[in-house]
Enzyme design. Structure first.
Site, PDB file in Angstrom:
ATOM      1  N   TRP A 130      63.821  19.106 -12.560  1.00  0.00           N
ATOM      2  CA  TRP A 130      65.167  19.486 -12.999  1.00  0.00           C
ATOM      3  C   TRP A 130      65.245  19.243 -14.510  1.00  0.00           C
ATOM      4  O   TRP A 130      64.837  18.173 -14.984  1.00  0.00           O
ATOM      5  CB  TRP A 130      66.176  18.608 -12.257  1.00  0.00           C
ATOM      6  CG  TRP A 130      67.610  18.835 -12.596  1.00  0.00           C
ATOM      7  CD1 TRP A 130      68.254  20.030 -12.726  1.00  0.00           C
ATOM      8  CD2 TRP A 130      68.596  17.813 -12.824  1.00  0.00           C
ATOM      9  NE1 TRP A 130      69.582  19.816 -13.015  1.00  0.00           N
ATOM     10  CE2 TRP A 130      69.815  18.467 -13.088  1.00  0.00           C
ATOM     11  CE3 TRP A 130      68.570  16.421 -12.835  1.00  0.00           C
ATOM     12  CZ2 TRP A 130      70.994  17.776 -13.350  1.00  0.00           C
ATOM     13  CZ3 TRP A 130      69.742  15.730 -13.098  1.00  0.00           C
ATOM     14  CH2 TRP A 130      70.943  16.409 -13.355  1.00  0.00           C
ATOM     15  N   ASP A 211      65.245  10.545  -6.582  1.00  0.00           N
ATOM     16  CA  ASP A 211      66.498  11.217  -6.932  1.00  0.00           C
ATOM     17  C   ASP A 211      66.833  12.232  -5.842  1.00  0.00           C
ATOM     18  O   ASP A 211      66.104  13.196  -5.624  1.00  0.00           O
ATOM     19  CB  ASP A 211      66.335  11.929  -8.289  1.00  0.00           C
ATOM     20  CG  ASP A 211      67.611  12.649  -8.692  1.00  0.00           C
ATOM     21  OD1 ASP A 211      68.702  12.174  -8.314  1.00  0.00           O
ATOM     22  OD2 ASP A 211      67.518  13.686  -9.383  1.00  0.00           O
ATOM     23  N   LYS A 246      76.853  18.329  -3.843  1.00  0.00           N
ATOM     24  CA  LYS A 246      76.517  19.482  -3.011  1.00  0.00           C
ATOM     25  C   LYS A 246      76.937  19.261  -1.565  1.00  0.00           C
ATOM     26  O   LYS A 246      77.590  20.099  -0.967  1.00  0.00           O
ATOM     27  CB  LYS A 246      75.008  19.753  -3.066  1.00  0.00           C
ATOM     28  CG  LYS A 246      74.569  20.551  -4.262  1.00  0.00           C
ATOM     29  CD  LYS A 246      74.469  19.744  -5.512  1.00  0.00           C
ATOM     30  CE  LYS A 246      73.936  20.558  -6.671  1.00  0.00           C
ATOM     31  NZ  LYS A 246      73.994  19.839  -7.924  1.00  0.00           N
TER      32      LYS A 246
END
Ligand code: LMR
Length: 412
Positions: A130, A211, A246
């Site tokens: 990311w 993560d 999310k």
């Protein structure tokens, strides 16, 4: 006075999302930022969250400060969700957990702690990872390196090379891993591979940093957290950052958490205290409302079940869209494999489209992907999937034609 300040070139994800919002084209499709849209193209308010919101509205609680570490009910529920209600480490009170400003806030908070207490350690993130991982860690002064991860030829993991790189790291090096739904590739290690990574971290004295931003989007919630539980049960000390943006569809409420698994309760208390101090130095305390929604849901058995069903709806819709896009592209570009669309997991697919091809999709059809070729599958729906498939098919066919040898008359 400010002329010496350099121009900000923008963020590869957030600035692109702003471009998308400004695009006047009615049929535009957002496959850029990791946002889950429902079949109607809306970011949903989950049924479980709607009930929690009406309960909170009826209670009319004051908008007071949370403590530096956030809400106790939220942190407790978060721990059980990630580590499992039967976790020995939880029973032994050796996990320090704080509510954070989203998953990014958790990473930055951890990065500050790591820089302060492990000043000589560098962090290693997957290639690719990311985009914001590098930004967050280097902002705290940590050196960021990469380890081999994605193999575009096999659409798998360059596992041997990854292990070889990690085996050469100095003790105390920090290794960033994603337990599920790897961002941006959608490719996760198998359980066997996770066990090998766990063994390696233990043997070499590495610090795993897990993560997790998509728990429940790959598989059931407990399955997606399995790598974290396996490493914790193996006795490793580790960092876990998580985001509820999310899986609760609460992006703007900035709900995340940092959990540090420590060898014992005493060390956990020290880590917790220094993390509190860091929070105070940076932003004092996290926001209230999102944590109230989440702890209302997770601390009520019926609402928690409803939420699990809500997550399953999102997960299954993404899987259905992956399969539907593959079917269309198989028909449009025969001879090219689109299996990756259904083997990759979670929100994202790594399409292998080049920056020029991504640019062409945006210019010609207002279909937005990240420059890296990452596409958010949760932006697809029955109304836009034909347009997306056609536009991807078009650029791929153009690519194939470019590489066809030119036929001369004499070859005939
Ligand atoms: C993404 O990767 O698109 C999301 O995690 C949103 C973000 O903050 O980058």
């Amino acid at each position: 006075m400010f002329e010496h300040i350099p121009v900000y070139p923008g963020d590869p994800i957030l600035s692109l999302f702003q471009d998308f919002q400004r695009d006047p084209e009615a049929r535009k499709v957002n496959l850029s930022i990791g946002l889950y849209y429902d079949e109607a193209g809306k970011v949903p308010v989950l049924p479980s969250v709607r009930v929690a919101a009406s309960r909170l509205a009826a209670q009319e609680t004051a908008h007071t400060y949370l403590p530096m570490e956030g809400s106790a009910g939220y942190c407790q529920a978060l721990q059980q969700l990630i580590f499992g209600a039967d976790s020995a480490a939880l029973r032994e009170r050796r996990i320090a957990t704080l509510q954070t400003v989203g998953g990014s806030g958790a990473i930055r908070l951890a990065a500050e702690l790591l820089k302060r207490y492990f000043p000589d350690s560098a962090i290693w993130v997957s290639d690719p990872s990311w985009d914001n991982h590098r930004v967050l860690f280097s902002a705290a002064g940590l050196e960021v390196h990469t380890y081999p991860y994605y193999d575009p030829l096999t659409n798998g993991i360059r596992f041997d090379e990854m292990i070889a790189t990690l085996s050469g790291l100095a003790a105390g090096s920090i290794v960033l891993l994603q337990p599920c739904c790897h961002n941006p590739t959608g490719i996760d290690p198998s359980r066997e591979q996770w066990l090998a990574i766990t063994e390696l971290c233990a043997k070499r004295g590495l610090i795993p940093f897990l993560d997790m931003a998509y728990q429940g989007f790959g598989d059931e919630l407990a399955d997606d957290a399995w790598p974290i539980r396996a490493m914790t049960d193996a006795g490793l000390s580790l960092f876990v950052s998580n985001s509820f943006s999310k899986n609760f569809s609460l992006y703007g409420e900035r709900c995340g958490g940092l959990s540090v698994v420590c060898p014992n309760q005493n060390e956990a208390a020290r880590v917790f205290g220094q993390a509190q101090a860091n929070v105070r130095r940076m932003y004092s305390s996290p926001p209230l409302y999102g944590s109230q929604l989440i702890s209302t849901v997770l601390n009520d058995a019926a609402l928690a079940r409803q939420w699990q069903a809500d997550v399953a709806v999102m997960r299954e819709r993404i899987k259905r869209m992956r399969a539907a896009l593959k079917t269309r592209l198989d028909a449009l570009v025969p001879g090219t494999s689109f299996d990756y669309l259904v083997t990759q997991r979670g929100m994202f697919s790594y399409t292998g489209l080049s920056p020029n091809e991504v640019g062409a999709l945006r210019e010609r059809r207002s279909v937005y992907l990240l420059r890296s070729g990452r596409a958010c599958m949760a932006g697809l729906n029955d109304a836009n999937i034909d347009c997306v498939a056609d536009s991807i098919g078009e650029v791929l066919k153009a690519r194939i034609n470019r590489y066809q040898p030119v036929r001369r008359f004499s070859d005939a």
